[in-house]
Write a protein that holds these residues in place. Structure first.
Motif, PDB file in Angstrom:
ATOM      1  N   THR A 203       0.838  -1.205   0.000  1.00  0.00           N
ATOM      2  CA  THR A 203       0.000   0.000   0.000  1.00  0.00           C
ATOM      3  C   THR A 203       0.869   1.250   0.000  1.00  0.00           C
ATOM      4  O   THR A 203       0.638   2.194  -0.768  1.00  0.00           O
ATOM      5  N   LYS A 204       1.899   1.241   0.837  1.00  0.00           N
ATOM      6  CA  LYS A 204       2.777   2.402   0.915  1.00  0.00           C
ATOM      7  C   LYS A 204       3.717   2.479  -0.285  1.00  0.00           C
ATOM      8  O   LYS A 204       3.960   3.555  -0.845  1.00  0.00           O
ATOM      9  N   ALA A 205       4.231   1.318  -0.719  1.00  0.00           N
ATOM     10  CA  ALA A 205       5.196   1.301  -1.815  1.00  0.00           C
ATOM     11  C   ALA A 205       4.576   1.762  -3.131  1.00  0.00           C
ATOM     12  O   ALA A 205       5.199   2.498  -3.904  1.00  0.00           O
ATOM     13  N   PHE A 206       3.324   1.345  -3.393  1.00  0.00           N
ATOM     14  CA  PHE A 206       2.674   1.677  -4.658  1.00  0.00           C
ATOM     15  C   PHE A 206       1.672   2.821  -4.534  1.00  0.00           C
ATOM     16  O   PHE A 206       1.044   3.205  -5.528  1.00  0.00           O
ATOM     17  N   GLN A 207       1.523   3.345  -3.308  1.00  0.00           N
ATOM     18  CA  GLN A 207       0.564   4.436  -3.075  1.00  0.00           C
ATOM     19  C   GLN A 207      -0.829   4.040  -3.555  1.00  0.00           C
ATOM     20  O   GLN A 207      -1.512   4.783  -4.264  1.00  0.00           O
TER      21      GLN A 207
END
Length: 225
Positions: A203-207
């Motif tokens: 979720t954080k890596a790919f926004q």
């Protein structure tokens, strides 16, 4: 005519490799025909090899690359790999080969990398949109539209792809500078890993929204490389 279409690109690949240095270590003997049955093998250069006295032509031979691959899958592509598993005599020679078939418009060999080999691609039939992405920090996309007879090179380790933009089936042959180049299909590795990567990480890596991540992780990912 079909035989000419097949022999032409393979001849180009052989010529290309005759001027290239393979990424695998240089062999210390004429050949080392890979042997699974170590009971009857000879240990040479870190490998079990068939006794040279028992080597035959079939150890250096493979037939079937004239046969089309089945592209009836989610990606619309099929990679037929020829490495030391198919040709035991390739062992220690630092090369391998693949035929890639693509379904009409939309057939995709998805973004992937070969961690241990560069790749040279020859288009035999169809029109392919191909490309690769350079490493950090630039991540520059380099693309080209290829037609029959065109050749394109993908540097070792970089993410690359091929996409059929023509209305007919497409065929390409790829030479790789390693007997076991490896393959990491990006979507499979990130969203289809076993066990799954924590959705918070993706979720954080790919926004992305977490629901999107969990949906992608629930998909059935195809590895065609």
């Amino acid at each position: 005519m079909e035989g000419f279409k097949i022999l032409g690109p393979i001849s180009l690949l052989v010529l290309a490799f005759s001027f290239a240095t393979a990424s695998d270590p240089s062999p210390l003997q004429d050949f080392c025909v890979a042997l699974k049955d170590t009971q009857n093998g000879v240990f040479v250069n870190g490998k079990f090899c068939k006794d040279p006295k028992h080597v035959k032509a079939e150890d250096f031979f493979y037939s079937g690359l004239n046969m089309p691959g089945n592209t009836s899958n989610q990606l619309g592509s099929k990679v037929t790999l020829v490495n030391e598993e198919q040709i035991p005599g390739l062992n220690t020679l630092g090369i391998s080969l693949a035929r890639i078939d693509y379904a009409p418009y939309g057939g995709l060999n998805p973004p992937h990398t070969h961690p241990r080999a560069s790749e040279i691609l020859v288009v035999v039939e169809g029109i392919l949109y191909v490309g690769f992405v350079t490493s950090n920090p630039n991540n520059h996309l380099i693309t080209k539209v290829l037609y029959p007879g065109d050749v394109f090179v993908f540097p070792v380790g970089l993410i690359h792809f091929q996409f059929n933009i023509g209305k007919t089936n497409a065929i390409a042959f790829a030479g790789l500078s390693g007997q076991n180049p490896g393959v990491i299909t990006i979507a499979n590795a990130v969203f289809g890993s076993k066990s799954s990567i924590n959705p918070d990480v993706l979720t954080k890596a790919f926004q992305l929204d977490e629901n999107v991540v969990t949906y992608l992780q629930s998909r059935f990912w195809w590895n065609k490389n």
